[in-house]
Design a protein around this motif. Structure first.
Motif, PDB file in Angstrom:
ATOM      1  N   ILE A 190     -21.032  -9.172   5.872  1.00 16.45           N
ATOM      2  CA  ILE A 190     -19.506  -9.536   5.826  1.00 16.45           C
ATOM      3  C   ILE A 190     -18.834  -9.399   4.429  1.00 16.45           C
ATOM      4  O   ILE A 190     -17.804  -9.004   4.260  1.00 16.45           O
ATOM      5  CB  ILE A 190     -19.609 -11.097   6.471  1.00 16.45           C
ATOM      6  CG1 ILE A 190     -19.823 -10.835   7.876  1.00 16.45           C
ATOM      7  CG2 ILE A 190     -17.914 -11.523   6.358  1.00 16.45           C
ATOM      8  CD1 ILE A 190     -19.686 -12.180   8.664  1.00 16.45           C
ATOM      9  N   ALA A 194     -29.383 -14.566   8.157  1.00 10.55           N
ATOM     10  CA  ALA A 194     -28.199 -14.979   7.716  1.00 10.55           C
ATOM     11  C   ALA A 194     -27.728 -14.497   6.584  1.00 10.55           C
ATOM     12  O   ALA A 194     -26.410 -14.220   6.302  1.00 10.55           O
ATOM     13  CB  ALA A 194     -28.395 -16.747   7.483  1.00 10.55           C
ATOM     14  N   GLN A 246     -12.931  -3.348   1.925  1.00  9.68           N
ATOM     15  CA  GLN A 246     -11.385  -3.403   2.245  1.00  9.68           C
ATOM     16  C   GLN A 246     -10.632  -3.530   1.164  1.00  9.68           C
ATOM     17  O   GLN A 246      -9.529  -2.900   1.116  1.00  9.68           O
ATOM     18  CB  GLN A 246     -11.079  -4.352   3.605  1.00  9.68           C
ATOM     19  CG  GLN A 246     -11.841  -4.065   4.836  1.00  9.68           C
ATOM     20  CD  GLN A 246     -11.436  -4.920   5.776  1.00  9.68           C
ATOM     21  OE1 GLN A 246     -10.523  -5.639   5.777  1.00  9.68           O
ATOM     22  NE2 GLN A 246     -12.006  -4.784   6.829  1.00  9.68           N
ATOM     23  N   ASN A 270     -10.427  -0.526  -1.026  1.00 11.59           N
ATOM     24  CA  ASN A 270      -9.556   0.327  -0.486  1.00 11.59           C
ATOM     25  C   ASN A 270      -8.286   0.180  -0.483  1.00 11.59           C
ATOM     26  O   ASN A 270      -7.722   1.166  -0.897  1.00 11.59           O
ATOM     27  CB  ASN A 270      -9.979   0.254   1.106  1.00 11.59           C
ATOM     28  CG  ASN A 270     -10.904   1.477   1.567  1.00 11.59           C
ATOM     29  OD1 ASN A 270     -11.256   2.354   0.821  1.00 11.59           O
ATOM     30  ND2 ASN A 270     -11.586   1.190   2.842  1.00 11.59           N
ATOM     31  N   ARG A 271      -7.823  -0.957  -0.240  1.00  9.29           N
ATOM     32  CA  ARG A 271      -6.464  -1.310  -0.364  1.00  9.29           C
ATOM     33  C   ARG A 271      -5.916  -1.081  -1.726  1.00  9.29           C
ATOM     34  O   ARG A 271      -4.936  -0.396  -1.970  1.00  9.29           O
ATOM     35  CB  ARG A 271      -6.425  -2.862  -0.146  1.00  9.29           C
ATOM     36  CG  ARG A 271      -4.992  -3.225   0.497  1.00  9.29           C
ATOM     37  CD  ARG A 271      -5.189  -4.726   1.124  1.00  9.29           C
ATOM     38  NE  ARG A 271      -5.703  -5.711   0.165  1.00  9.29           N
ATOM     39  CZ  ARG A 271      -6.503  -6.562   0.707  1.00  9.29           C
ATOM     40  NH1 ARG A 271      -7.194  -6.474   2.136  1.00  9.29           N
ATOM     41  NH2 ARG A 271      -7.127  -7.218  -0.173  1.00  9.29           N
ATOM     42  N   LYS A 272      -6.595  -1.594  -2.693  1.00 11.00           N
ATOM     43  CA  LYS A 272      -6.184  -1.218  -3.997  1.00 11.00           C
ATOM     44  C   LYS A 272      -6.114   0.091  -4.468  1.00 11.00           C
ATOM     45  O   LYS A 272      -5.344   0.744  -5.152  1.00 11.00           O
ATOM     46  CB  LYS A 272      -7.245  -2.036  -5.161  1.00 11.00           C
ATOM     47  CG  LYS A 272      -6.968  -3.441  -4.940  1.00 11.00           C
ATOM     48  CD  LYS A 272      -7.996  -4.264  -5.844  1.00 11.00           C
ATOM     49  CE  LYS A 272      -8.436  -5.415  -5.399  1.00 11.00           C
ATOM     50  NZ  LYS A 272      -9.860  -6.041  -5.796  1.00 11.00           N
ATOM     51  N   LEU A 273      -7.076   1.010  -3.974  1.00 11.57           N
ATOM     52  CA  LEU A 273      -7.139   2.429  -4.319  1.00 11.57           C
ATOM     53  C   LEU A 273      -6.120   3.083  -3.687  1.00 11.57           C
ATOM     54  O   LEU A 273      -5.527   4.010  -4.304  1.00 11.57           O
ATOM     55  CB  LEU A 273      -8.573   2.813  -3.705  1.00 11.57           C
ATOM     56  CG  LEU A 273      -9.776   2.747  -5.097  1.00 11.57           C
ATOM     57  CD1 LEU A 273     -11.055   3.105  -4.534  1.00 11.57           C
ATOM     58  CD2 LEU A 273      -9.527   3.227  -6.305  1.00 11.57           C
ATOM     59  N   PHE A 276     -26.447 -11.043   7.381  1.00 17.16           N
ATOM     60  CA  PHE A 276     -25.074 -11.232   8.076  1.00 17.16           C
ATOM     61  C   PHE A 276     -24.094 -11.426   6.878  1.00 17.16           C
ATOM     62  O   PHE A 276     -23.079 -10.746   6.687  1.00 17.16           O
ATOM     63  CB  PHE A 276     -25.097 -12.414   9.121  1.00 17.16           C
ATOM     64  CG  PHE A 276     -25.063 -11.763  10.323  1.00 17.16           C
ATOM     65  CD1 PHE A 276     -24.129 -10.869  11.081  1.00 17.16           C
ATOM     66  CD2 PHE A 276     -26.309 -12.003  11.135  1.00 17.16           C
ATOM     67  CE1 PHE A 276     -24.499 -10.577  12.288  1.00 17.16           C
ATOM     68  CE2 PHE A 276     -26.639 -11.568  12.309  1.00 17.16           C
ATOM     69  CZ  PHE A 276     -25.671 -10.771  12.856  1.00 17.16           C
ATOM     70  N   SER A 277     -24.413 -12.311   6.144  1.00 22.21           N
ATOM     71  CA  SER A 277     -23.339 -13.013   5.078  1.00 22.21           C
ATOM     72  C   SER A 277     -23.084 -11.585   4.209  1.00 22.21           C
ATOM     73  O   SER A 277     -22.141 -11.516   3.492  1.00 22.21           O
ATOM     74  CB  SER A 277     -23.394 -14.222   4.365  1.00 22.21           C
ATOM     75  OG  SER A 277     -24.710 -14.009   3.731  1.00 22.21           O
ATOM     76  N   MET A 283     -14.622  -8.465  12.199  1.00 25.79           N
ATOM     77  CA  MET A 283     -15.132  -7.671  11.045  1.00 25.79           C
ATOM     78  C   MET A 283     -15.219  -6.185  11.716  1.00 25.79           C
ATOM     79  O   MET A 283     -14.529  -5.282  10.711  1.00 25.79           O
ATOM     80  CB  MET A 283     -16.342  -8.206  10.618  1.00 25.79           C
ATOM     81  CG  MET A 283     -16.195  -9.394   9.776  1.00 25.79           C
ATOM     82  SD  MET A 283     -15.269  -9.397   8.441  1.00 25.79           S
ATOM     83  CE  MET A 283     -15.903  -8.186   7.516  1.00 25.79           C
ATOM     84  N   PRO A 329     -25.340 -20.187   6.267  1.00 24.55           N
ATOM     85  CA  PRO A 329     -24.107 -19.698   6.777  1.00 24.55           C
ATOM     86  C   PRO A 329     -24.250 -19.229   8.443  1.00 24.55           C
ATOM     87  O   PRO A 329     -25.112 -18.438   8.610  1.00 24.55           O
ATOM     88  CB  PRO A 329     -23.707 -18.478   5.944  1.00 24.55           C
ATOM     89  CG  PRO A 329     -25.176 -18.091   5.256  1.00 24.55           C
ATOM     90  CD  PRO A 329     -26.067 -19.371   5.343  1.00 24.55           C
ATOM     91  N   THR A 348       0.809  -1.120  -0.128  1.00 24.15           N
ATOM     92  CA  THR A 348       0.139  -0.025  -0.008  1.00 24.15           C
ATOM     93  C   THR A 348       0.934   1.227   0.094  1.00 24.15           C
ATOM     94  O   THR A 348       0.351   2.247   0.018  1.00 24.15           O
ATOM     95  CB  THR A 348      -0.884   0.047   1.248  1.00 24.15           C
ATOM     96  OG1 THR A 348      -0.260  -0.181   2.488  1.00 24.15           O
ATOM     97  CG2 THR A 348      -1.878  -0.802   1.346  1.00 24.15           C
ATOM     98  N   GLN A 375      -9.737   0.224   9.574  1.00 25.01           N
ATOM     99  CA  GLN A 375      -9.739   0.810   8.160  1.00 25.01           C
ATOM    100  C   GLN A 375     -10.205   2.253   8.274  1.00 25.01           C
ATOM    101  O   GLN A 375      -9.597   3.275   7.627  1.00 25.01           O
ATOM    102  CB  GLN A 375     -10.649   0.204   7.144  1.00 25.01           C
ATOM    103  CG  GLN A 375     -10.243  -1.087   6.882  1.00 25.01           C
ATOM    104  CD  GLN A 375      -9.624  -1.092   5.431  1.00 25.01           C
ATOM    105  OE1 GLN A 375     -10.193  -0.101   4.520  1.00 25.01           O
ATOM    106  NE2 GLN A 375      -8.389  -1.808   5.060  1.00 25.01           N
ATOM    107  N   GLY A 405     -18.182  -5.954   3.568  1.00 27.66           N
ATOM    108  CA  GLY A 405     -17.076  -5.295   4.211  1.00 27.66           C
ATOM    109  C   GLY A 405     -15.772  -5.719   3.641  1.00 27.66           C
ATOM    110  O   GLY A 405     -14.965  -4.915   3.390  1.00 27.66           O
ATOM    111  N   GLU A 406     -15.907  -6.874   3.235  1.00 29.62           N
ATOM    112  CA  GLU A 406     -14.526  -7.475   2.909  1.00 29.62           C
ATOM    113  C   GLU A 406     -14.111  -6.802   1.477  1.00 29.62           C
ATOM    114  O   GLU A 406     -12.946  -6.609   1.164  1.00 29.62           O
ATOM    115  CB  GLU A 406     -14.588  -8.910   2.408  1.00 29.62           C
ATOM    116  CG  GLU A 406     -14.239  -9.884   3.752  1.00 29.62           C
ATOM    117  CD  GLU A 406     -14.627 -11.285   3.874  1.00 29.62           C
ATOM    118  OE1 GLU A 406     -15.281 -11.687   2.678  1.00 29.62           O
ATOM    119  OE2 GLU A 406     -14.546 -12.101   4.660  1.00 29.62           O
TER     120      GLU A 406
END
Lengths: 444, 513
Positions: free
Chosen positions: B446, B439, B453, B456-459, B442-443, A387, A377, A183, A394, B449-450
């Protein structure tokens, strides 16, 4: 490959100036190295006076200067002499024994004062081990992990190490590096060229794909393909091809690339054999094989045949997955017909492996009836907490960055110039105290 | 000139006879009302509609031919005459002797053709001379009328291209918006006749603009006249204006609706057809361009295929204005009521019963299979909606299909995402999908969210490839891929040919797997 730091290497010590000064001997230089307690001053001296022809000499009494230096304390001097030796063909033999000890014990703070020499060292190590590239892995690994301030920094050493790993098929050796996403870019510690970034991420993608870590490989290829480009480089095209194949393996379909990807890449890809393959995926294997059979030469020339085969291998899985959303129960024979697999045993094996890897929820009864159910899930409280914590990290990181950006001189000059225009200048709530993302605090 | 006419004739023939000969049964189960067709259409429209009957309904061919010939001999289009005869000839050949050849039934009337051609030629010369005179005299209004007359003339002899040319040319010489409006309506008639759907919308919009201009101009003059005129007369005047306006508007609506239908925008077509004003307001277009019964059929089929059930009730069944159209075609009401009453078997049966009528309709023919599919899918979705699970057997009875057929339809709908259910193939049951919303939530959270992130990292990396952020910046990073200096000129459109890294680097992933 373009030597990335070539300009700065021949840089500051002008040769005309050199000839006018009195010729100093290697003994004097060694004295200065040993007695100096200010690395910054030392680096100036070395840049100015130390010519490679001088650095490779032995001392007047025949002693090897490197044996008198301590790697940790005299990192800079050691580095200069070592690189000079590696560079000249006559003295390589005397140098290689010192490489590993240097890489193990050098002082990163001193080394960062002479980034061009570090780059050179990396390159020379690769060059010197051309016959036996595996020997380069150890020193390069130490160098690349110890030199940058953190593993998130990209350096010129990264692509060197990665290409060596890929060339020698030591993919796991690269993992510690690959698992920390890049990064940070600091031109002060490493004189980077755009190719360094492209090659590191491309090679990283190749290594991760070889290890079947598809998700990470996807990210690496994507970074390479979507790196800013006025005109896309050929390596970005290659990365795009591998990217779509990895996506087919991972998701059963392609994912549209980020908006900022150069559009030429997508266009070219669409009109290539890859485009036809993507369009047909996931059909029955026989159809896919017929499509690839025509283009085998292109795929194998571009070294993608392996990935193509893996994608085809996985096609029945995506077809089965599709069936689970349509049917509750199906006979094995029915599935075999839909998916285009003739042998029931093979199908059963695929089903079982899919069930084991949680790709589908299903059970096979004795009479060959497959009953599908939705895998529910389950999210544990710990996972949610984890999370949330990540999100907070972040958020904080972004906040810090925004603050530092707001304090950036260039930005402020521009903001003041354009302050009357809408959409410029720092946001009011940035200075609202406590940070704008109130919810982060709420959960903390 | 002769050459051109022959070309046109060929064009007509391919248009009418080039279609693959499919035959539609006509019997008690598939009624087709030829007399009804004759009574609701006249002139070229009738002939155009009789041609498909001639070529694809062996039982009615002879009758239809006679009717068409009757109509044609009143007109002045020898090409149409030839086209109709050719269509019959083809049907006769295809029927393998069951139909007498055209020379027996209707020998070509060469005398009529010659006379008509002669007359056409004379009229054409006369009109063109007129146009030339007016053009040299530069009398704008006369030029416009000459163009208009030529346009009408060419239309009557079936020369669409020239007709369109003259009508559009007359646009340049229009002095009032009423003239523009007239021109647009002429062009629209032409386009509808020619089934040139994509162009209709342009002229409808032009006409609407002209209509507004006309209306405001009329209002201005009425206001100017108002002080002197008695109030009763003014009111009458106003009413007349509104009626005029409605007349034009209805025609425009019909044209627009046909254009939507022709371009497979069924929902828009349904809305537009339903909007059409009263039957009376269509004036001379009834019979010349379209029959009220056809409006009812088009609107209903499009509505059934695309509207939700409440929308059908509100806009079609409870719409008094549109009710008048439905009365024109009794089975349409049956169809609507069967659909609203969930008697889907009846709906499908009705659609099948009138399939011949629909397939012989010049505007509807090419859309029938799509519309039928859409209606069937909607019916299936509606039928299953209240159930948590249902035996396929019961469903197949309700629709009058075999279980296999039904399963195929249902599977298609599930894969298209229209039914949230799954098929139990072993027990032949359709079961609604149950989702655990908690469920899923939630999934999804999540997952996003992933994703966030990762993005974000790539940007962040991307941003740093442009500039370095640390303050003060030590050195600007500019890691944007650029073309090497020398290549800049030749290569700037493609991908750089210089591969920065090739050879040893691309490893074959195939080995070892």
């Amino acid at each position: 490959m373009n030597p990335s730091g070539s300009q700065s290497q021949s840089g500051p010590s002008g040769s005309s100036l050199q000839s006018s000064t009195i010729q100093i001997s290697i003994d004097d230089l060694l004295n200065q190295i040993v007695s100096s307690d200010n690395p910054r001053a030392l680096v100036q001296i070395l840049r100015k006076d130390a010519k490679d022809s001088l650095l490779v000499r032995t001392l007047a009494d025949g002693q090897d200067p490197l044996s008198l230096l301590d790697v940790e304390r005299h990192t800079l001097g050691f580095l200069y002499i070592l690189t000079a030796r590696l560079q000249s063909n006559d003295h390589v033999a005397r140098a290689f024994d010192f490489v590993q000890p240097f890489c193990d014990r050098f002082d990163p703070f001193q080394a960062r004062l002479a980034p061009e020499r570090v780059t050179q060292l990396g390159k020379e190590i690769v060059r010197a081990t051309k016959e036996n590239p595996k020997a380069a892995l150890g020193p390069l690994y130490k160098l690349v992990t110890r030199y940058p301030p953190s593993l998130s920094h990209l350096t010129t050493l990264h692509p060197l190490f990665l290409t060596t790993c890929v060339a020698t098929r030591h993919y796991t050796a690269a993992l510690p590096l690959l698992l920390v996403p890049i990064t940070l870019i600091d031109m002060g510690i490493s004189n980077l060229h755009y190719n360094d970034n492209l090659i590191y991420h491309y090679a990283g993608g190749v290594a991760l794909a070889a290890l079947k870590r598809w998700r990470e490989a996807e990210e690496f290829f994507e970074i390479c393909a979507s790196s800013p480009a006025q005109i896309p480089a050929a390596i970005q095209m290659e990365a795009s091809k591998k990217l779509v194949l990895v996506q087919l393996i991972l998701y059963g379909k392609t994912v549209p690339p980020p908006k900022y990807t150069n559009p030429v890449l997508q266009r070219t890809l669409k009109n290539s054999p890859y485009g036809a393959f993507i369009k047909a995926y996931p059909l029955k294997r026989s159809i896919l094989q017929a499509i690839t059979a025509k283009e085998t030469e292109i795929f194998s020339n571009e070294k993608n045949l392996g990935l193509v085969h893996q994608a085809i291998e996985r096609a029945p899985r995506w077809l089965i997955k599709k069936l689970t959303s349509t049917y509750l129960t199906l006979g094995l024979a029915d599935i075999a017909k839909e998916v285009g697999i003739d042998s029931e045993d093979e199908l059963r094996a695929i089903l079982i492996s899919m069930i084991e890897s949680d790709e589908i929820g299903a059970s096979i009864s004795a009479d060959g009836t497959v009953t599908f159910f939705d895998p529910v899930p389950q999210v544990s409280k710990e996972a949610v907490d984890e999370m949330l914590k990540q999100a907070q990290v972040q958020g904080k990181m972004l906040l810090d960055m925004e603050r530092s950006l707001n304090a950036n001189k260039d930005y402020l000059t521009k903001a003041i110039k354009h302050k009357d225009e809408a959409g410029w200048g720092p946001d009011e709530d940035m200075f609202g105290g406590g940070g704008p993302s109130g919810w982060v605090e709420d959960f903390a | 000139m002769d050459v051109e006419i022959i070309d046109e004739a060929e064009l007509h023939q391919t248009r009418y006879t080039g279609k693959k000969p499919t035959y539609y049964p006509i019997d008690d189960a598939h009624p087709f009302d030829l007399d009804g067709l004759v009574s609701s259409y006249s002139g070229r429209s009738l002939v155009d509609r009789l041609v498909p009957v001639i070529s694809s309904c062996p039982t009615l061919t002879g009758q239809a031919l006679q009717l068409a010939l009757q109509e044609i001999l009143q007109m002045r289009d020898p090409n149409l005459y030839r086209a109709v005869l050719a269509a019959y000839e083809q049907a006769a050949t295809a029927s393998k002797g069951q139909l007498p050849p055209s020379s027996d039934v209707a020998p070509t009337d060469q005398k009529w053709i010659d006379e008509t051609n002669q007359k056409n030629q004379a009229d054409r010369t006369k009109l063109e001379v007129e146009l030339k005179t007016y053009t040299s005299n530069m009398i704008k209004e006369s030029i416009r009328m000459a163009h208009r007359d030529l346009g009408d003339f060419f239309r009557s002899i079936g020369d669409h291209a020239n007709s369109l040319k003259h009508h559009t040319k007359s646009r340049e010489f229009c002095t009032t918006s009423q003239h523009v409006l007239d021109m647009c309506l002429s062009v629209l008639e032409l386009l509808v006749e020619h089934r040139n759907y994509p162009h209709i919308a342009t002229y409808v919009f032009k006409a609407e603009a002209a209509l507004d201009a006309t209306a405001s101009a009329a209002r201005m003059s009425a206001n100017a006249a108002a002080p002197t005129a008695p109030p009763a007369a003014a009111a009458a005047n106003k009413e007349k204006m509104a009626a005029d306006r409605e007349k034009v508007q209805s025609k425009l609506d019909v044209a627009l609706a046909l254009s939507h239908l022709g371009q497979t925008q069924y929902e828009k077509a349904a809305t537009a057809f339903i909007k059409v004003g009263s039957i009376k307001s269509l004036g001379e277009w009834i019979g010349k361009m379209i029959a009220p019964a056809d409006i009812a059929v088009y609107a209903t089929l499009c509505a059934l295929a695309t509207f939700t059930r409440p929308a059908i009730r509100a806009q079609v069944l409870d719409n008094d204005g549109f009710g008048a159209y439905i009365e024109q075609e009794p089975y349409v009401r049956e169809l609507l009521e069967a659909y609203m009453g969930n008697r889907f078997k009846d709906v499908l049966a009705l659609l099948d019963k009138y399939s011949t009528r629909h397939s012989l309709d010049i505007h509807l023919a090419s859309h029938m299979s799509i519309l039928t599919n859409l209606i069937r899918s909607r019916a299936l979705v509606l039928y299953f909606q209240p159930f948590a699970s249902i035996k396929l057997e019961r469903m197949s009875v309700a629709f009058g299909w075999s279980i296999e057929e039904l399963e195929q339809h249902v599977v298609n709908l599930i894969q298209g995402g229209e039914i949230q259910a799954r098929v139990d193939r072993q027990n032949k049951i359709l079961k609604a999908k149950e989702t655990d919303q908690r469920a899923v939530l939630f999934s999804r959270a999540i997952k996003s969210g992933e994703q966030m992130q990762a993005a974000n990292r790539k940007l962040l990396l991307r941003m740093r490839l442009y500039v370095t952020i640390p303050n003060p910046p030590r050195q600007q990073a500019d890691l944007v891929v650029k073309a090497p200096k020398g290549q800049h000129q030749q290569q700037h459109l493609g991908i750089m040919s210089m591969p920065p890294m090739t050879g040893d680097f691309y490893m074959d992933m195939g080995i070892g797997y």
